[in-house]
Design a protein around this motif. Structure first.
Motif, PDB file in Angstrom:
ATOM      1  N   PHE A 121      58.215   9.936  49.297  1.00 63.44           N
ATOM      2  CA  PHE A 121      59.276  10.683  48.626  1.00 63.44           C
ATOM      3  C   PHE A 121      59.162  12.147  49.027  1.00 63.44           C
ATOM      4  CE2 PHE A 121      61.152  12.968  44.988  1.00 63.44           C
ATOM      5  CZ  PHE A 121      62.374  12.315  44.883  1.00 63.44           C
ATOM      6  N   ILE A 122      60.157  12.653  49.760  1.00 61.40           N
ATOM      7  CA  ILE A 122      60.209  14.060  50.159  1.00 61.40           C
ATOM      8  C   ILE A 122      61.127  14.797  49.204  1.00 61.40           C
ATOM      9  CG2 ILE A 122      60.842  15.696  51.967  1.00 61.40           C
ATOM     10  CD1 ILE A 122      60.349  13.544  54.024  1.00 61.40           C
ATOM     11  N   LEU A 123      60.643  15.911  48.659  1.00 62.82           N
ATOM     12  CA  LEU A 123      61.457  16.698  47.739  1.00 62.82           C
ATOM     13  C   LEU A 123      61.633  18.112  48.251  1.00 62.82           C
ATOM     14  CD1 LEU A 123      62.972  17.007  45.060  1.00 62.82           C
ATOM     15  CD2 LEU A 123      60.787  17.607  43.977  1.00 62.82           C
ATOM     16  N   ASN A 124      62.867  18.494  48.451  1.00 61.42           N
ATOM     17  CA  ASN A 124      63.233  19.874  48.758  1.00 61.42           C
ATOM     18  C   ASN A 124      63.539  20.540  47.410  1.00 61.42           C
ATOM     19  OD1 ASN A 124      66.168  21.495  50.074  1.00 61.42           O
ATOM     20  ND2 ASN A 124      64.085  22.239  50.118  1.00 61.42           N
ATOM     21  N   PRO A 125      62.606  21.329  46.849  1.00 59.93           N
ATOM     22  CA  PRO A 125      62.767  21.845  45.481  1.00 59.93           C
ATOM     23  C   PRO A 125      63.722  23.028  45.417  1.00 59.93           C
ATOM     24  CG  PRO A 125      60.721  22.636  46.386  1.00 59.93           C
ATOM     25  CD  PRO A 125      61.326  21.738  47.443  1.00 59.93           C
ATOM     26  N   ALA A 126      64.983  22.757  45.733  1.00 58.77           N
ATOM     27  CA  ALA A 126      66.026  23.788  45.751  1.00 58.77           C
ATOM     28  C   ALA A 126      67.287  23.230  45.094  1.00 58.77           C
ATOM     29  CB  ALA A 126      66.324  24.205  47.186  1.00 58.77           C
ATOM     30  N   PRO A 127      67.906  24.044  44.231  1.00 55.94           N
ATOM     31  CA  PRO A 127      67.527  25.390  43.791  1.00 55.94           C
ATOM     32  C   PRO A 127      66.154  25.393  43.112  1.00 55.94           C
ATOM     33  CG  PRO A 127      69.778  24.863  43.112  1.00 55.94           C
ATOM     34  CD  PRO A 127      69.156  23.596  43.585  1.00 55.94           C
ATOM     35  N   ALA A 128      65.508  26.555  43.137  1.00 60.32           N
ATOM     36  CA  ALA A 128      64.143  26.673  42.625  1.00 60.32           C
ATOM     37  C   ALA A 128      64.050  26.276  41.163  1.00 60.32           C
ATOM     38  CB  ALA A 128      63.646  28.105  42.803  1.00 60.32           C
ATOM     39  N   ALA A 129      63.015  25.515  40.829  1.00 60.09           N
ATOM     40  CA  ALA A 129      62.793  25.092  39.441  1.00 60.09           C
ATOM     41  C   ALA A 129      61.330  24.738  39.256  1.00 60.09           C
ATOM     42  CB  ALA A 129      63.668  23.886  39.093  1.00 60.09           C
ATOM     43  N   ARG A 130      60.820  24.990  38.069  1.00 62.97           N
ATOM     44  CA  ARG A 130      59.454  24.577  37.716  1.00 62.97           C
ATOM     45  C   ARG A 130      59.428  23.062  37.632  1.00 62.97           C
ATOM     46  NH1 ARG A 130      54.722  23.635  37.413  1.00 62.97           N
ATOM     47  NH2 ARG A 130      53.246  24.353  35.840  1.00 62.97           N
ATOM     48  N   LEU A 131      58.460  22.428  38.286  1.00 60.90           N
ATOM     49  CA  LEU A 131      58.423  20.975  38.357  1.00 60.90           C
ATOM     50  C   LEU A 131      57.389  20.375  37.411  1.00 60.90           C
ATOM     51  CD1 LEU A 131      58.679  20.478  42.215  1.00 60.90           C
ATOM     52  CD2 LEU A 131      60.509  20.417  40.517  1.00 60.90           C
ATOM     53  N   PRO A 132      57.743  19.289  36.733  1.00 59.75           N
ATOM     54  CA  PRO A 132      56.772  18.601  35.868  1.00 59.75           C
ATOM     55  C   PRO A 132      55.609  18.070  36.696  1.00 59.75           C
ATOM     56  CG  PRO A 132      59.015  17.821  35.463  1.00 59.75           C
ATOM     57  CD  PRO A 132      59.062  18.639  36.712  1.00 59.75           C
ATOM     58  N   ILE A 133      54.414  18.117  36.140  1.00 58.84           N
ATOM     59  CA  ILE A 133      53.220  17.686  36.859  1.00 58.84           C
ATOM     60  C   ILE A 133      53.315  16.216  37.260  1.00 58.84           C
ATOM     61  CG2 ILE A 133      51.945  17.101  34.765  1.00 58.84           C
ATOM     62  CD1 ILE A 133      50.544  18.658  38.029  1.00 58.84           C
ATOM     63  N   GLU A 134      53.994  15.404  36.429  1.00 59.10           N
ATOM     64  CA  GLU A 134      54.146  13.984  36.744  1.00 59.10           C
ATOM     65  C   GLU A 134      54.954  13.789  38.020  1.00 59.10           C
ATOM     66  OE1 GLU A 134      54.954  15.375  33.893  1.00 59.10           O
ATOM     67  OE2 GLU A 134      53.489  14.611  32.439  1.00 59.10           O
ATOM     68  N   LEU A 135      55.982  14.625  38.202  1.00 49.51           N
ATOM     69  CA  LEU A 135      56.796  14.531  39.408  1.00 49.51           C
ATOM     70  C   LEU A 135      56.005  14.991  40.624  1.00 49.51           C
ATOM     71  CD1 LEU A 135      59.455  14.068  40.894  1.00 49.51           C
ATOM     72  CD2 LEU A 135      60.193  16.351  40.174  1.00 49.51           C
ATOM     73  N   VAL A 136      55.247  16.063  40.468  1.00 47.70           N
ATOM     74  CA  VAL A 136      54.434  16.572  41.580  1.00 47.70           C
ATOM     75  C   VAL A 136      53.520  15.474  42.117  1.00 47.70           C
ATOM     76  CG1 VAL A 136      52.613  18.214  42.207  1.00 47.70           C
ATOM     77  CG2 VAL A 136      54.527  18.960  40.774  1.00 47.70           C
ATOM     78  N   GLY A 137      52.980  14.682  41.221  1.00 51.36           N
ATOM     79  CA  GLY A 137      52.061  13.623  41.626  1.00 51.36           C
ATOM     80  C   GLY A 137      52.716  12.493  42.408  1.00 51.36           C
ATOM     81  N   LYS A 138      54.040  12.363  42.293  1.00 51.96           N
ATOM     82  CA  LYS A 138      54.747  11.273  42.973  1.00 51.96           C
ATOM     83  C   LYS A 138      55.320  11.696  44.328  1.00 51.96           C
ATOM     84  CE  LYS A 138      56.229   8.676  38.835  1.00 51.96           C
ATOM     85  NZ  LYS A 138      55.614   9.477  37.789  1.00 51.96           N
ATOM     86  N   VAL A 139      55.266  12.985  44.651  1.00 52.97           N
ATOM     87  CA  VAL A 139      55.893  13.491  45.877  1.00 52.97           C
ATOM     88  C   VAL A 139      54.926  13.429  47.052  1.00 52.97           C
ATOM     89  CG1 VAL A 139      56.931  15.523  46.954  1.00 52.97           C
ATOM     90  CG2 VAL A 139      57.469  14.971  44.579  1.00 52.97           C
ATOM     91  N   ALA A 140      55.391  12.860  48.160  1.00 51.77           N
ATOM     92  CA  ALA A 140      54.569  12.806  49.377  1.00 51.77           C
ATOM     93  C   ALA A 140      54.601  14.133  50.109  1.00 51.77           C
ATOM     94  CB  ALA A 140      55.065  11.693  50.293  1.00 51.77           C
ATOM     95  N   LEU A 141      55.763  14.832  50.048  1.00 49.50           N
ATOM     96  CA  LEU A 141      55.893  16.100  50.744  1.00 49.50           C
ATOM     97  C   LEU A 141      56.928  16.977  50.059  1.00 49.50           C
ATOM     98  CD1 LEU A 141      54.999  17.721  53.335  1.00 49.50           C
ATOM     99  CD2 LEU A 141      57.157  16.935  54.336  1.00 49.50           C
ATOM    100  N   PHE A 142      56.540  18.235  49.808  1.00 52.85           N
ATOM    101  CA  PHE A 142      57.477  19.255  49.322  1.00 52.85           C
ATOM    102  C   PHE A 142      57.906  20.116  50.513  1.00 52.85           C
ATOM    103  CE2 PHE A 142      54.932  18.354  45.526  1.00 52.85           C
ATOM    104  CZ  PHE A 142      55.915  18.234  44.554  1.00 52.85           C
ATOM    105  N   THR A 143      59.172  20.572  50.492  1.00 50.96           N
ATOM    106  CA  THR A 143      59.681  21.392  51.595  1.00 50.96           C
ATOM    107  C   THR A 143      60.347  22.664  51.048  1.00 50.96           C
ATOM    108  OG1 THR A 143      61.790  20.201  51.574  1.00 50.96           O
ATOM    109  CG2 THR A 143      60.061  19.370  53.055  1.00 50.96           C
ATOM    110  N   PRO A 144      59.600  23.532  50.373  1.00 44.03           N
ATOM    111  CA  PRO A 144      60.186  24.738  49.786  1.00 44.03           C
ATOM    112  C   PRO A 144      60.160  25.919  50.750  1.00 44.03           C
ATOM    113  CG  PRO A 144      57.899  24.610  49.172  1.00 44.03           C
ATOM    114  CD  PRO A 144      58.171  23.407  50.043  1.00 44.03           C
ATOM    115  N   ASN A 145      60.897  26.975  50.385  1.00 44.18           N
ATOM    116  CA  ASN A 145      60.626  28.262  51.005  1.00 44.18           C
ATOM    117  C   ASN A 145      59.585  28.969  50.131  1.00 44.18           C
ATOM    118  OD1 ASN A 145      61.987  29.477  48.805  1.00 44.18           O
ATOM    119  ND2 ASN A 145      63.911  29.634  49.941  1.00 44.18           N
ATOM    120  N   GLU A 146      59.261  30.193  50.463  1.00 42.24           N
ATOM    121  CA  GLU A 146      58.197  30.924  49.770  1.00 42.24           C
ATOM    122  C   GLU A 146      58.473  31.034  48.267  1.00 42.24           C
ATOM    123  OE1 GLU A 146      55.813  35.001  51.039  1.00 42.24           O
ATOM    124  OE2 GLU A 146      57.621  34.399  52.110  1.00 42.24           O
TER     125      GLU A 146
END
Length: 297
Positions: free
Chosen positions: A159-184
């Protein structure tokens, strides 16, 4: 051919060019107007399809002309649209964009995108079972993204997540993501940190983040936590709209090559995309990217 499932937004961009931004209560004549297919989800689906992936999209449009046009455009690009639903109550999402001297002001109305629900994700489970990888963004409800991540995990799909628009992510979701693709900035918001501490934030999730950094290219850590840098490719920029979405579509399309190689292809595709006008209009094909890289070697 990599099978990519995109879960995300579908918008029509309404673009007005003007000599100056109107003041409150003021009416101005614009210089030009155009409509362009948009939405991060649709953009990333088109990018991945042009780069050779077999793409399916889950999304939602309104029962209106924009919805029909957006669906037809995706089909023309080779995207499987059978899981795109039509809302009886909400219009197709739009972005009203005013452009002046290289700056812009944008007002987004999510419309039917806001109706894409966890129930729609559950009803599309077959698409998760059939894909190789799932790609999502945050222009649809967070609960829907979480449902997509859970279903990808159930079927053993990255599961690839582009976290845009920017938002604070729940820890449970972070654990399920294979790759995040954010800017700074998006990285800092997602992980509740500070942009200037981006190296430390990358180190928190070794091998799970590739961060874009404008003209510097992209940074990521390998599985051991060592920082890696993929430089950008110098080009003459015409329009940067959609460069980030092109990068994300490329990461998904080339996922099977590994993060380092996928990042190189993504930076090249993103560079090529800014040499032409329009978000989807500037997105390159796989052959164009490979030729570009051969010449850059």
């Amino acid at each position: 051919m990599t099978k990519v499932l995109v879960v995300g937004s579908i918008n029509m961009d309404l673009v007005v060019g003007t000599t100056r931004f109107p003041r409150l209560g003021e009416t101005l004549f614009g210089e030009r107007f155009a409509t362009h297919p948009g939405g991060k989800g649709a953009n990333q689906a088109v990018a991945a399809a042009r780069l050779g992936a077999q793409v399916t999209m889950i999304g939602r449009v309104g029962d209106d002309a924009f919805g029909q046009q957006m669906t037809a455009t995706l089909k023309t690009e080779g995207v499987d649209t059978r899981w795109i639903g039509v809302s009886a109550t909400a219009a197709t999402g739009i972005a009203a964009i005013t452009v002046c001297d290289g700056d812009n002001a944008i007002l987004v109305v999510p419309g039917a995108n806001g109706e894409l629900s966890p129930e729609h994700i559950a009803a599309s489970e077959q698409a998760f079972a059939e894909t190789d990888i799932v790609l999502a963004q945050l222009e649809v409800p967070l609960a829907t993204v979480e449902a997509a991540a859970a279903l990808a995990q159930k079927h053993g799909k990255p599961f690839i997540l582009n976290p845009a628009p920017a938002a604070r992510l729940p820890i449970e979701l972070v654990g399920k993501v294979a790759l995040f693709t954010p800017n700074e900035y998006e990285l800092a918001v997602a992980l509740d940190g500070k942009p200037e501490n981006w190296k430390a934030l990358l180190a928190m999730l070794p091998g799970k983040v590739v961060m874009t950094k404008g003209r510097e290219g992209a940074y990521f850590t390998d599985a051991s936590g060592a920082l890696q840098h993929q430089t950008s490719f110098p080009v003459e920029a015409v329009d940067s709209t959609g460069a980030g979405d092109t990068f994300n579509g490329a990461i998904a399309a080339f996922w099977d090559l590994g993060l380092a190689a996928a990042s190189r292809y993504a930076c090249a595709a993103g560079a090529l995309s800014v040499t032409r006008a329009g978000a989807q209009g500037g997105m390159p094909t796989r052959a164009e990217v490979e030729t570009f890289l051969d010449n850059a070697a």
